[in-house]
Every structure is written in structure tokens, then in C-alpha cells.
Design a protein around this motif. Sequence first.
Motif, PDB file in Angstrom:
ATOM      1  N   ASP A 267      37.375  28.796  57.774  1.00 42.02           N
ATOM      2  CA  ASP A 267      36.506  29.933  57.506  1.00 42.02           C
ATOM      3  C   ASP A 267      36.223  30.172  56.024  1.00 42.02           C
ATOM      4  O   ASP A 267      35.093  30.466  55.647  1.00 42.02           O
ATOM      5  N   TYR A 268      37.241  30.045  55.192  1.00 43.58           N
ATOM      6  CA  TYR A 268      37.056  30.391  53.778  1.00 43.58           C
ATOM      7  C   TYR A 268      35.955  29.548  53.138  1.00 43.58           C
ATOM      8  O   TYR A 268      35.195  30.024  52.319  1.00 43.58           O
ATOM      9  N   HIS A 269      35.875  28.298  53.560  1.00 43.41           N
ATOM     10  CA  HIS A 269      34.876  27.406  52.983  1.00 43.41           C
ATOM     11  C   HIS A 269      33.812  26.980  54.009  1.00 43.41           C
ATOM     12  O   HIS A 269      32.947  26.171  53.697  1.00 43.41           O
TER      13      HIS A 269
ATOM     14  N   LEU B  52      31.981   9.098  49.384  1.00 43.88           N
ATOM     15  CA  LEU B  52      33.282   9.609  48.967  1.00 43.88           C
ATOM     16  C   LEU B  52      33.664   9.106  47.579  1.00 43.88           C
ATOM     17  O   LEU B  52      34.232   9.850  46.765  1.00 43.88           O
ATOM     18  N   GLN B  53      33.323   7.856  47.309  1.00 46.45           N
ATOM     19  CA  GLN B  53      33.643   7.308  45.990  1.00 46.45           C
ATOM     20  C   GLN B  53      32.926   8.065  44.883  1.00 46.45           C
ATOM     21  O   GLN B  53      33.459   8.239  43.780  1.00 46.45           O
ATOM     22  N   SER B  54      31.718   8.551  45.177  1.00 40.45           N
ATOM     23  CA  SER B  54      30.979   9.325  44.174  1.00 40.45           C
ATOM     24  C   SER B  54      31.710  10.618  43.823  1.00 40.45           C
ATOM     25  O   SER B  54      31.472  11.202  42.760  1.00 40.45           O
TER      26      SER B  54
ATOM     27  N   ASN C 215      35.000  17.476  51.836  1.00 37.19           N
ATOM     28  CA  ASN C 215      33.767  18.132  52.260  1.00 37.19           C
ATOM     29  C   ASN C 215      32.787  18.291  51.096  1.00 37.19           C
ATOM     30  O   ASN C 215      31.580  18.043  51.241  1.00 37.19           O
ATOM     31  N   ASN C 216      33.312  18.696  49.942  1.00 35.47           N
ATOM     32  CA  ASN C 216      32.442  18.905  48.776  1.00 35.47           C
ATOM     33  C   ASN C 216      31.786  17.612  48.321  1.00 35.47           C
ATOM     34  O   ASN C 216      30.619  17.613  47.896  1.00 35.47           O
TER      35      ASN C 216
ATOM     36  N   GLY D 142      23.861  17.239  50.925  1.00 36.86           N
ATOM     37  CA  GLY D 142      23.294  18.581  50.994  1.00 36.86           C
ATOM     38  C   GLY D 142      23.420  19.255  52.335  1.00 36.86           C
ATOM     39  O   GLY D 142      22.741  20.256  52.596  1.00 36.86           O
ATOM     40  N   VAL D 143      24.282  18.716  53.221  1.00 34.01           N
ATOM     41  CA  VAL D 143      24.446  19.302  54.555  1.00 34.01           C
ATOM     42  C   VAL D 143      25.925  19.389  54.900  1.00 34.01           C
ATOM     43  O   VAL D 143      26.777  18.758  54.261  1.00 34.01           O
TER      44      VAL D 143
END
Length: 269
Positions: A226-228, A157-159, A176-177, A184-185
Motif C-alpha cells: 500500500d505505501y508504494h 533492471l540493469q538500468s 519496482n522503481n 512508466g507503468v
Amino acid sequence: MEIKYVFIFFIVTCLHYASTRKTQATPEFDLLIFTQQWPATACKEWKKNDSTHTCVMPKNVDTWTIHGIWPTKLGTMGPAFCNRTWLFDPEKIRPIEIQLNQVWINIFGGTSLYSLWAHEWNKHGTCAAVLEPLNSELKYFSLGIDWLQKFSMNNILQSGNIVPSSTNAYSVVEINNAIKAKLGVDPAIECKKENGESYLSEIRICFTKDFKITNCDGIVSRKVFDYHSILTNCNTSKKILYPHYKDSKEGSIYVQLYKLVSWVQWFTL
């Protein structure tokens, strides 16, 4: 003649029983869910349930700790409690107990020191044990320590510039991003809700049965934004609080006293 048929019926019944026992003894699951929890939110929830509750925090109160490693079938819950005769034995984890007391800590003050580990092993570990790398208490809990070192949500998260804060809040998309950019998952993001606010509570990442990280898509009890295509139970219309822990005195001498009392209680029950 009747004795012959009775004997045949007895043999068939025994074979059917043995077959059923064998099936029950081999739990089926698709993934292993590795769950990290945010101690400040876990403590907040514990105290909300009862104002007299106290919390036992890790030395660094602003660090993610382990909740568990959970075998799970896609689209359903469990399996769980796969061998009720294989109860948690504290002696089996002595070589790593000091580490566990920091990274897989039982935050709920007033409960037994070993109650979290016993619950996780009895409910989840006995199912995961069908995999050779997890077929003992020592292996099961050691893997949790190893995964926390490799996949610590503090670092991940810090990254993405997401850090504990008393003032800032973050969208579920940002959280999430940050995770997906690093791993990558698709993870699963869990919140506890209070007075209309969502507090970041747990982050779950998934592994195949050969221990390769994979998407958590398909695990149950998660709503999908749903959108993401984000797996979460958090309120996606508002930002999520990622709080600091406030009462630091509970992480000092009270922790040591609690551990001593809990240790005595465990062995005198």
C-alpha cells in the motif's frame, strides 16, 4: 396444432443453443499479461519439489525468459482453454523454434520439449486468438519473442543497477522503481518463498488489446504494497534475492540430449 408448437419449441431451443455457443466462443478479457520468468528461481523451485529434478537452462543462464502471454479480465482470472479442439501443433512454430528454444524455454527437465508451449497455447493462446494479430500459434509465439526483445527485464533492471548476485539483495521498491522508471507503468512482481526468503521469480507487464503497454492495476492474486502501491506477492519487509544460476553443467550437452529424447517422446505418444 401440437406438431406446430413442437416445431416452434425446437426452433427456439436451437436458436438459444446457437446463441450460447457464440457467447462461449468469444472470450472476454481486458488485458494481455506478458510474463517473464527468472530461470534460476524457476529451477530452484523445480528442484525443491523433487531433488532428482534437473533443469534445462538457456544458453545464457542469467537471462530472463518468457513464461507466457495471458489474456485476463480485471478482478478475476482467465479466460482459459477457450477452444479445446484447437490443440498446439509443433509444425506451426517451426520457423521460430530455434529462437523459442532460447527465449521461451521449458526449464523443467524430464518433461516434454513442447509441453510448455502446448500448455501456453492451449490455455492462453486459444483465448488471445480472438485478436487478429494473435490468431495463430506462429503469431502468438512470435509476439512473445518481439516483446522480450523490446521489454527485456535484463536491460530494464540493469538500468536501475539491479543485477543477479550471490551476495546482494534488493527491496521490492528498488525493483519496482527500476521498471516503472523505464516503462512508466505499474508491473506485477512475483516471488517464490523458501525458508523466510523471497526469490525474484517473475515480472509481469500488461498491454491493452490494441497492444499498448499499460498499468497492471486490477489484475487478481496480487497483494498491494500500500505505501508504494506496488503489485507483488513478495515479502516487502525483507530484501529480495535475485540469484545466479549455480549448476552450469545442465546448460550444456545434457540440454541437447534432453531435447532429442523429448522430441522423440512427443511424436511417439
